[in-house]
Design an enzyme around this catalytic site. Structure first.
Site, PDB file in Angstrom:
ATOM      1  N   ASN A  30       0.852  -1.186   0.000  1.00 34.95           N
ATOM      2  CA  ASN A  30       0.000   0.000   0.000  1.00 34.95           C
ATOM      3  C   ASN A  30       0.886   1.233   0.000  1.00 34.95           C
ATOM      4  OD1 ASN A  30      -2.424   1.628   0.418  1.00 34.95           O
ATOM      5  ND2 ASN A  30      -1.754   1.862   2.555  1.00 34.95           N
ATOM      6  N   ASP A  78      -2.402   0.593   7.873  1.00 34.39           N
ATOM      7  CA  ASP A  78      -1.170   1.382   7.617  1.00 34.39           C
ATOM      8  C   ASP A  78      -0.057   0.996   8.593  1.00 34.39           C
ATOM      9  OD1 ASP A  78      -3.325   4.215   7.133  1.00 34.39           O
ATOM     10  OD2 ASP A  78      -2.606   2.726   5.690  1.00 34.39           O
ATOM     11  N   HIS A  97       0.922   5.091   1.247  1.00 35.82           N
ATOM     12  CA  HIS A  97       0.199   5.935   2.203  1.00 35.82           C
ATOM     13  C   HIS A  97       0.884   7.298   2.256  1.00 35.82           C
ATOM     14  CE1 HIS A  97      -2.089   6.963   5.794  1.00 35.82           C
ATOM     15  NE2 HIS A  97      -0.961   7.367   6.336  1.00 35.82           N
ATOM     16  N   SER A 157       4.835   6.729   2.219  1.00 29.77           N
ATOM     17  CA  SER A 157       5.429   5.439   2.602  1.00 29.77           C
ATOM     18  C   SER A 157       4.788   4.317   1.803  1.00 29.77           C
ATOM     19  CB  SER A 157       5.165   5.160   4.091  1.00 29.77           C
ATOM     20  OG  SER A 157       5.644   6.227   4.903  1.00 29.77           O
TER      21      SER A 157
HETATM   22  C1  GRF Z   1      -2.687   9.403  -2.774  1.00 23.31           C
HETATM   23  O1  GRF Z   1      -2.330  10.436  -1.881  1.00 23.31           O
HETATM   24  C2  GRF Z   1      -2.216   8.100  -2.165  1.00 23.31           C
HETATM   25  O2  GRF Z   1      -1.084   8.264  -1.351  1.00 23.31           O
HETATM   26  C3  GRF Z   1      -3.373   7.695  -1.341  1.00 23.31           C
HETATM   27  O3  GRF Z   1      -4.501   8.021  -2.126  1.00 23.31           O
HETATM   28  C4  GRF Z   1      -4.215   9.266  -2.795  1.00 23.31           C
HETATM   29  C5  GRF Z   1      -4.814   9.281  -4.178  1.00 23.31           C
HETATM   30  O4  GRF Z   1      -4.178   8.333  -4.969  1.00 23.31           O
HETATM   31  N1  GRF Z   1      -3.282   6.297  -1.031  1.00 23.31           N
HETATM   32  P1  GRF Z   1      -4.541   8.175  -6.562  1.00 23.31           P
HETATM   33  O5  GRF Z   1      -4.332   9.531  -7.215  1.00 23.31           O
HETATM   34  O6  GRF Z   1      -5.992   7.735  -6.653  1.00 23.31           O
HETATM   35  O7  GRF Z   1      -3.577   7.149  -7.051  1.00 23.31           O
END
Ligand code: GRF
Length: 203
Positions: free
Chosen positions: A106, A144, A108, A135
């Protein structure tokens, strides 16, 4: 390496993975993109890239665990060897996740263990932190909480807002996630009961 990706939103991290693959930098095959939101932009990106998609509606299931079991049964059926959660906004049942120990990661948007959960940019600003970051960690039953295998750091400026931080961080995420998936695809990063990166255990 066959990978499945779960996303709930626009899928910019998915887009970064697809771009890295198209640039010949990532020896992966996308076997599935799944979402809990039929309207997720990530599903549109997958369709355009010719990747099989799956949208499951949580409302169609009697409870959260039933949804998680079906979703993960479909991921298993796709032949995925690695599951990448990229902006997937659901907490997954611990027993279901346990079946993917060492095979699910994942990304995060915080410097774990700081700020697990939501609103990480706001919490970082409120704390007055000098730096922020993202991370990538192996997924475990603890939200997480799995072993962190890589991080990207950005400075926090006096005029930063949630939006400016999120935008600057996203650019780093788009480098960090493909780098970690690439390390797994090349065998540099692997799991044998614990994460091992270039021969060194990652706690
Ligand atoms: C990002 O900040 C990611 O770190 C979190 O979800 C947000 C959106 O991700 N997990 P994305 O643009 O849908 O890939």
């Amino acid at each position: 390496l066959r990978i499945a990706v779960l996303a709930s939103g626009r899928g910019s991290n998915l887009a970064a993975l697809i771009a890295a693959r198209d640039a010949g930098k990532l020896p992966v095959e996308f076997v599935l993109v799944g979402s809990d939101k039929a309207s997720a932009g990530a599903l549109r990106l997958a369709e355009e890239a010719g990747i099989p998609t799956l949208a499951l509606n949580p409302k169609s299931y009697p409870d959260r665990t039933a949804f998680d079991r079906e979703l993960f049964a479909r991921i298993a059926a796709s032949g995925a060897e690695l599951l990448v959660l990229a902006g997937f906004m659901r907490v997954i049942d611990g027993a279901v996740v346990a079946g993917w120990e060492g095979r699910a990661i994942n990304i995060h948007p915080s410097l774990l263990p700081r700020y697990p959960g939501l609103h990480t940019h706001r919490r970082c600003l409120e704390a007055g932190d000098a730096e922020h970051g993202a991370s990538v960690h192996y997924v475990t039953a603890e939200l997480d909480g799995g072993p962190v295998v890589a991080q990207a750091r950005i400075p926090v400026g006096a005029n930063d807002t949630e939006t400016s931080l999120a935008e600057r961080l996203l650019a780093e995420e788009h480098k960090l996630l493909p780098a970690v998936v690439g390390a797994i695809a090349s065998g540099r990063l692997r799991w044998n009961g614990e994460a091992v990166f270039d021969g060194r255990p990652v706690t």
